[in-house]
Design an enzyme around this catalytic site. Structure first.
Site, PDB file in Angstrom:
ATOM      1  N   LYS A  83     -33.208  16.264  17.640  1.00  0.00           N
ATOM      2  CA  LYS A  83     -33.170  15.667  16.302  1.00  0.00           C
ATOM      3  C   LYS A  83     -32.770  16.738  15.288  1.00  0.00           C
ATOM      4  O   LYS A  83     -33.320  17.844  15.281  1.00  0.00           O
ATOM      5  CB  LYS A  83     -34.554  15.103  15.976  1.00  0.00           C
ATOM      6  CG  LYS A  83     -34.583  14.004  14.949  1.00  0.00           C
ATOM      7  CD  LYS A  83     -35.979  13.378  14.899  1.00  0.00           C
ATOM      8  CE  LYS A  83     -36.066  12.255  13.901  1.00  0.00           C
ATOM      9  NZ  LYS A  83     -37.441  11.764  13.759  1.00  0.00           N
TER      10      LYS A  83
HETATM   11  O1  G3P Z   1     -39.331   9.467  12.124  1.00  0.00           O
HETATM   12  C1  G3P Z   1     -39.171   9.429  10.763  1.00  0.00           C
HETATM   13  C2  G3P Z   1     -39.838   8.312  10.081  1.00  0.00           C
HETATM   14  O2  G3P Z   1     -39.822   7.136  10.728  1.00  0.00           O
HETATM   15  C3  G3P Z   1     -40.615   8.539   8.861  1.00  0.00           C
HETATM   16  O3  G3P Z   1     -41.374   7.439   8.430  1.00  0.00           O
HETATM   17  O4  G3P Z   1     -43.153   6.383   7.125  1.00  0.00           O
HETATM   18  O5  G3P Z   1     -42.897   8.884   7.068  1.00  0.00           O
HETATM   19  O6  G3P Z   1     -41.251   7.414   5.936  1.00  0.00           O
HETATM   20  P1  G3P Z   1     -42.211   7.534   7.071  1.00  0.00           P
END
Ligand code: G3P
Length: 217
Positions: A83
């Site tokens: 990633k």
């Molecule tokens: O993997 C990255 C992601 O899905 C982040 O999610 O909820 O932290 O915006 P969030």
């Protein structure tokens, strides 16, 4: 549509993997910090729990160090997906790794032009963050639709991995658009199966079955 678990919690991953419905896992530095575990150890363990790709993120900001970190991550397991952040150095690293046949996931995508660059860099997956766009008053799903249109226009093979998914509503909208993957926190994956009428109907069936006094086994 593929479903990835967006977590570094091995107990949750093992539980979800047992359903046979999980196609992969995504992690990020924040999820690793939340797990309280050693990064390389926990990622290696996750790779053993699922057959599909497991995204593990580099933390360097420059191309040369990203390449070195990617080499360490690649050695962990055959199903590692490296990633990379959506920066010029991240894209350069993506291009180099893609040329070597390494799976890549370009993350922190917030615009269609960024997604276009990731596809040109040969990314396996592009991760647009829908929830974080919604948080600042934008429409995350509009971005997914734009990327779908652009990728289809040019027949790019990069898969749209919808990230920052906060609810089943996001999953439904992404599926309607034809996104390739949704990565979700375990609670959202479980919520997809829930419906009040399912619970109510099942309770009624069980009550009526009990009245028959029969058993199948
Ligand atoms: O993997 C990255 C992601 O899905 C982040 O999610 O909820 O932290 O915006 P969030």
């Amino acid at each position: 549509m593929k479903f990835f678990a967006d977590t570094a919690d091995v107990a949750d991953i093992a539980d979800l993997a047992a359903t046979g419905l999980m196609d992969g896992v995504t992690t990020n530095p924040s999820l690793i910090a939340k797990s309280g575990r050693n990064f390389l150890e926990v990622v290696k363990e996750i790779c053993g729990l699922v057959d599909g790709p497991v995204s593990a993120e580099v933390v360097a900001l420059d191309h040369a160090t990203m390449m070195k970190e990617a080499a360490v991550l690649r050695d962990l397991a055959p199903n590692i997906c490296v990633k990379l952040p959506l920066t010029i150095d991240g894209l350069k690293t993506c291009k180099a790794l893609s040329a070597e046949g390494v799976k890549t996931n370009v993350t922190l995508c917030f615009s269609a032009n960024q997604a276009l660059l990731a596809a040109k860099a040969g990314a396996t997956y592009i991760s647009p963050f829908v929830g974080r766009l919604d948080d600042i008053g934008h429409d995350g799903m509009e971005l997914i639709q734009d990327i779908r249109t652009i990728y289809d226009n040019y027949d790019f093979k990069t898969e749209i991995l919808v990230a920052s998914v906060r609810s089943p509503v996001h999953v439904l909208a992404a599926a309607r658009i034809g996104a390739d993957v949704a990565t979700m926190p375990p609670a959202v994956i479980r919520a997809l199966a829930g419906h009040a009428l399912t619970d109510k109907g099942l309770a009624a069936f069980m009550a009526d079955w009990a009245k028959t006094g029969q058993s199948i086994l």
